[in-house]
Design a protein around this motif. Structure first.
Motif, PDB file in Angstrom:
ATOM      1  N   SER A   8       0.835  -1.200   0.000  1.00  0.00           N
ATOM      2  CA  SER A   8       0.000   0.000   0.000  1.00  0.00           C
ATOM      3  C   SER A   8       0.874   1.256   0.000  1.00  0.00           C
ATOM      4  O   SER A   8       2.048   1.222   0.365  1.00  0.00           O
ATOM      5  CB  SER A   8      -0.903   0.009   1.236  1.00  0.00           C
ATOM      6  OG  SER A   8      -0.122   0.204   2.392  1.00  0.00           O
ATOM      7  N   LYS A   9       0.261   2.380  -0.410  1.00  0.00           N
ATOM      8  CA  LYS A   9       0.997   3.656  -0.396  1.00  0.00           C
ATOM      9  C   LYS A   9       1.390   4.025   1.024  1.00  0.00           C
ATOM     10  O   LYS A   9       2.465   4.560   1.254  1.00  0.00           O
ATOM     11  CB  LYS A   9       0.153   4.758  -1.019  1.00  0.00           C
ATOM     12  CG  LYS A   9       0.078   4.681  -2.512  1.00  0.00           C
ATOM     13  CD  LYS A   9      -0.576   5.925  -3.078  1.00  0.00           C
ATOM     14  CE  LYS A   9      -0.579   5.813  -4.576  1.00  0.00           C
ATOM     15  NZ  LYS A   9       0.131   6.904  -5.189  1.00  0.00           N
ATOM     16  N   LYS A  10       0.534   3.712   1.991  1.00  0.00           N
ATOM     17  CA  LYS A  10       0.834   4.019   3.390  1.00  0.00           C
ATOM     18  C   LYS A  10       2.056   3.234   3.857  1.00  0.00           C
ATOM     19  O   LYS A  10       2.937   3.773   4.531  1.00  0.00           O
ATOM     20  CB  LYS A  10      -0.377   3.682   4.258  1.00  0.00           C
ATOM     21  CG  LYS A  10      -0.194   4.006   5.717  1.00  0.00           C
ATOM     22  CD  LYS A  10      -1.444   3.672   6.505  1.00  0.00           C
ATOM     23  CE  LYS A  10      -1.245   3.980   7.974  1.00  0.00           C
ATOM     24  NZ  LYS A  10      -2.410   3.635   8.771  1.00  0.00           N
ATOM     25  N   SER A  11       2.131   1.981   3.475  1.00  0.00           N
ATOM     26  CA  SER A  11       3.271   1.142   3.851  1.00  0.00           C
ATOM     27  C   SER A  11       4.566   1.660   3.236  1.00  0.00           C
ATOM     28  O   SER A  11       5.597   1.756   3.911  1.00  0.00           O
ATOM     29  CB  SER A  11       3.010  -0.295   3.394  1.00  0.00           C
ATOM     30  OG  SER A  11       4.121  -1.095   3.644  1.00  0.00           O
ATOM     31  N   LEU A  12       4.519   2.009   1.953  1.00  0.00           N
ATOM     32  CA  LEU A  12       5.708   2.538   1.283  1.00  0.00           C
ATOM     33  C   LEU A  12       6.140   3.865   1.886  1.00  0.00           C
ATOM     34  O   LEU A  12       7.333   4.123   2.077  1.00  0.00           O
ATOM     35  CB  LEU A  12       5.445   2.693  -0.214  1.00  0.00           C
ATOM     36  CG  LEU A  12       5.274   1.382  -0.980  1.00  0.00           C
ATOM     37  CD1 LEU A  12       4.874   1.657  -2.414  1.00  0.00           C
ATOM     38  CD2 LEU A  12       6.538   0.554  -0.920  1.00  0.00           C
ATOM     39  N   SER A  14       5.639   4.849   4.949  1.00  0.00           N
ATOM     40  CA  SER A  14       6.208   4.557   6.271  1.00  0.00           C
ATOM     41  C   SER A  14       7.656   4.096   6.152  1.00  0.00           C
ATOM     42  O   SER A  14       8.512   4.502   6.945  1.00  0.00           O
ATOM     43  CB  SER A  14       5.390   3.478   6.970  1.00  0.00           C
ATOM     44  OG  SER A  14       4.077   3.918   7.190  1.00  0.00           O
ATOM     45  N   LEU A  15       7.943   3.269   5.158  1.00  0.00           N
ATOM     46  CA  LEU A  15       9.325   2.827   4.941  1.00  0.00           C
ATOM     47  C   LEU A  15      10.226   3.997   4.545  1.00  0.00           C
ATOM     48  O   LEU A  15      11.382   4.060   4.968  1.00  0.00           O
ATOM     49  CB  LEU A  15       9.376   1.744   3.874  1.00  0.00           C
ATOM     50  CG  LEU A  15       8.855   0.377   4.300  1.00  0.00           C
ATOM     51  CD1 LEU A  15       8.793  -0.557   3.096  1.00  0.00           C
ATOM     52  CD2 LEU A  15       9.695  -0.208   5.394  1.00  0.00           C
ATOM     53  N   ASP A  16       9.688   4.932   3.759  1.00  0.00           N
ATOM     54  CA  ASP A  16      10.460   6.126   3.404  1.00  0.00           C
ATOM     55  C   ASP A  16      10.835   6.923   4.648  1.00  0.00           C
ATOM     56  O   ASP A  16      11.981   7.338   4.813  1.00  0.00           O
ATOM     57  CB  ASP A  16       9.676   7.023   2.450  1.00  0.00           C
ATOM     58  CG  ASP A  16       9.569   6.447   1.056  1.00  0.00           C
ATOM     59  OD1 ASP A  16      10.385   5.562   0.719  1.00  0.00           O
ATOM     60  OD2 ASP A  16       8.676   6.889   0.309  1.00  0.00           O
ATOM     61  N   TYR A  17       9.865   7.144   5.531  1.00  0.00           N
ATOM     62  CA  TYR A  17      10.138   7.904   6.758  1.00  0.00           C
ATOM     63  C   TYR A  17      11.129   7.170   7.654  1.00  0.00           C
ATOM     64  O   TYR A  17      12.023   7.785   8.234  1.00  0.00           O
ATOM     65  CB  TYR A  17       8.844   8.180   7.535  1.00  0.00           C
ATOM     66  CG  TYR A  17       7.968   9.215   6.884  1.00  0.00           C
ATOM     67  CD1 TYR A  17       8.480  10.430   6.463  1.00  0.00           C
ATOM     68  CD2 TYR A  17       6.617   8.977   6.680  1.00  0.00           C
ATOM     69  CE1 TYR A  17       7.673  11.384   5.867  1.00  0.00           C
ATOM     70  CE2 TYR A  17       5.809   9.923   6.090  1.00  0.00           C
ATOM     71  CZ  TYR A  17       6.334  11.125   5.690  1.00  0.00           C
ATOM     72  OH  TYR A  17       5.540  12.061   5.102  1.00  0.00           O
TER      73      TYR A  17
END
Length: 75
Positions: A8-12, A14-17
């Motif tokens: 999901s975009k939220k998961s990606l 979160s990994l960026d942060y």
């Protein structure tokens, strides 16, 4: 054939942060660690440099197999 799942975009995001904050911790703690080792443990600059270099080299060596393991477990 197994249906391919997409993160999901939220998961990606979160990994960026997480990646940004981990880079900040790694780069931010180096100077403090150097000062601590010099002041408290009486390390000389060569010993401090070697410790920091070994840490960086170990990180580079471990990242590729760890990334492959994560990719394998997540697919």
């Amino acid at each position: 054939m197994q249906k391919q799942r997409r993160p999901s975009k939220k998961s990606l995001r979160s990994l960026d942060y997480l990646n940004v904050f981990l880079a900040d911790v790694r780069d931010g703690i180096g100077p403090y660690l150097s000062i601590y080792l010099k002041a408290s443990e009486n390390w000389n600059p060569v010993q401090i440099g070697m410790a920091m270099s070994v840490s960086t080299i170990a990180t580079v060596i471990v990242q590729t197999p760890a990334g492959a393991l994560v990719d394998k477990l997540c697919t």
